[in-house]
Design an enzyme around this catalytic site. Structure first.
Site, short mmCIF file in Angstrom:
data_model
loop_
_atom_site.label_atom_id
_atom_site.label_comp_id
_atom_site.label_asym_id
_atom_site.label_seq_id
_atom_site.Cartn_x
_atom_site.Cartn_y
_atom_site.Cartn_z
N SER A 156 0.84 -1.19 0.00
CA SER A 156 0.00 0.00 0.00
C SER A 156 0.88 1.25 0.00
O SER A 156 1.74 1.40 -0.87
CB SER A 156 -0.96 -0.04 1.20
OG SER A 156 -1.91 0.99 1.15
N ASP B 177 -8.87 -6.25 -4.75
CA ASP B 177 -8.50 -4.94 -4.22
C ASP B 177 -9.05 -3.86 -5.14
O ASP B 177 -8.59 -3.70 -6.26
CB ASP B 177 -6.97 -4.85 -4.13
CG ASP B 177 -6.47 -3.54 -3.53
OD1 ASP B 177 -7.30 -2.65 -3.23
OD2 ASP B 177 -5.24 -3.41 -3.36
N ARG C 140 -11.86 6.56 10.01
CA ARG C 140 -11.45 5.15 9.99
C ARG C 140 -12.52 4.27 9.38
O ARG C 140 -12.22 3.33 8.64
CB ARG C 140 -11.13 4.69 11.40
CG ARG C 140 -10.64 3.25 11.49
CD ARG C 140 -9.40 3.04 10.67
NE ARG C 140 -8.79 1.75 10.93
CZ ARG C 140 -7.76 1.27 10.26
NH1 ARG C 140 -7.22 1.98 9.28
NH2 ARG C 140 -7.25 0.08 10.54
N HIS D 132 -8.09 -4.96 -0.35
CA HIS D 132 -6.79 -4.29 -0.18
C HIS D 132 -6.02 -4.84 1.02
O HIS D 132 -4.79 -4.95 0.98
CB HIS D 132 -7.02 -2.79 -0.01
CG HIS D 132 -5.77 -1.98 0.05
ND1 HIS D 132 -4.85 -1.96 -0.98
CD2 HIS D 132 -5.26 -1.17 1.01
CE1 HIS D 132 -3.84 -1.16 -0.66
NE2 HIS D 132 -4.06 -0.68 0.54
N ASP D 133 -6.71 -5.19 2.07
CA ASP D 133 -6.06 -5.69 3.29
C ASP D 133 -5.39 -7.04 3.10
O ASP D 133 -4.72 -7.52 4.02
CB ASP D 133 -7.06 -5.77 4.43
CG ASP D 133 -7.05 -4.52 5.31
OD1 ASP D 133 -6.24 -3.62 5.05
OD2 ASP D 133 -7.87 -4.45 6.24
#
Length: 381
Positions: free
Chosen positions: A151, A321, A221, A354-355
């Site tokens: 990232s 992602d 967040r 994405h994680d």
């Protein structure tokens, strides 16, 4: 596999002023660093791991006073792991502007005797890389066997290969992008707006008021976390399940309290983030994300921007992602191939969005492990 065990950070102090891309100058500043493994006699086995938005220097292992404080990439870095600390000397650096010990908004501004707050200068990915280079200098490392990140960390790895081509043998860039899309900048702006509009923000000087813009941080967040997960992953984890005690009726409450499991999850993530992260740091790091665009100085031509690189590359992306989609990684690959650079590319079918770069996926980890085997042969690790 075993963990690297108990680790401890150390703080490095720098007196030589650092001129930032904005033109601002940081005088005395400090960077918090952790290292794992042993540097070999010829100093050829060093690997720099660059962190993403809410991470830090604490890449692997645990702290003696908190056995739950596992490093953010502990499944990747350690003895016998893909980045094997029995073979490599691994360095994690907390970036300028962070809230985990390196000089940032929470530190005292020598000019005022009060915390920098919103007066802390805007920093860029390039600024971080130049600061990291000073860490390498202090450790006597002339050239990294690899610079690696996922990232935002991947952006730093790519920037290293651009800014210090002679000092990077391999660049490992995972789930990253050569620049943010308009959509990604928009997500960051909405998150920053949540913080800036929180009454407890006080123009960034909330430290003096003894408060924290928790509401804004929570929303920021929550927005970010949605973009880190794939639609399929969220459907599998939560679906439309209602948050109910065992035996309770599976019916709507017809109010605005938490109804769905996914709402409960996002609120939990937001609360946890607001407990440990700093709002000014969030503003700085998301702006650094926005500004990263190495092709900008070359009229948008990424191939021209990468023309002077000398590293070998591993570029990896994840099919689910959508924050930094595989197409963005392929832009980097094409630009490298245009310059006849050595590049390996993998597009991994992992369901976690994405994680996924943080998670223990066998195909992904085997890919990284195999690539480090190649590096180990080159450096005799």
């Amino acid at each position: 596999m075993e963990s690297i065990g108990v680790v401890a950070p150390h703080t490095m102090h720098f007196a030589e002023p650092l001129r930032l891309q904005s033109g601002s100058v940081l005088g005395n500043y400090q960077l918090v660093v952790e290292t794992y493994g042993e540097l070999n006699a010829v100093r050829s086995n060093a690997v720099l791991v660059c962190h993403a938005l809410n991470a830090s220097h604490h890449v692997a292992g645990v702290y003696a006073d908190d056995p739950r404080s596992t490093g953010w990439w502990d499944n990747m870095v350690g003895p016998g792991k893909p980045l094997d600390t029995n073979r490599f000397f691994v360095i994690g650096v907390n970036n300028l502007g962070s809230c985990f010990g390196s000089t940032g908004p929470m530190n005292i501004d020598p000019a005022t005797g009060t915390p920098y707050g919103a007066r802390f200068p805007v920093v860029t990915v390039e600024d971080w890389v130049h600061a990291q280079a000073r860490v390498a200098d202090a450790l006597g490392i002339e050239r990294f066997a690899a610079v690696m990140g996922g990232s935002l960390g991947g952006m730093q790895a790519l920037a290293w290969s651009l800014l210090y081509p002679e000092r990077v043998a391999h660049c490992i860039d995972i789930a990253s992008t050569p620049k943010l899309s308009a959509q990604n900048i928009a997500f960051n702006e909405v998150a920053r707006s949540a913080i800036l509009s929180d009454p407890d923000f006080h123009g960034g000087d909330y430290y003096a008021h003894g408060v924290k813009p928790r509401r804004g941080l929570r929303v920021a967040r929550m927005i970010g976390h949605i973009t880190y997960l794939s639609d399929d992953d969220m459907a599998e984890k939560f679906g439309r399940a209602l948050r109910r005690a065992d035996g309770a009726l599976d019916a709507y409450n017809f109010n605005f309290d938490v109804e769905f499991e996914v709402e409960s999850y996002l609120r939990y993530q937001g609360d946890k983030f607001a407990d440990y992260f700093d709002a000014n740091t969030y503003l700085l790091i998301t702006r650094a994300l926005d500004y990263f665009d190495p092709a900008k100085a070359f009229n948008g031509d990424l191939s021209a921007a990468l023309a002077h690189t000398k590293a070998k590359y591993l570029i990896a992306s994840f099919m689910t992602d959508w924050r930094f989609a595989p197409a963005r990684s392929r832009e980097i690959v094409k630009a490298l191939l245009d310059n006849r650079r050595s590049v390996s590319y993998a597009e991994i079918d992992a369901p976690h969005g994405h994680d996924a770069f943080l998670l223990d996926d066998a195909r992904y980890h085997n890919l990284v492990r195999a690539y480090y085997e190649r590096i180990a042969e080159e450096v005799g690790a």
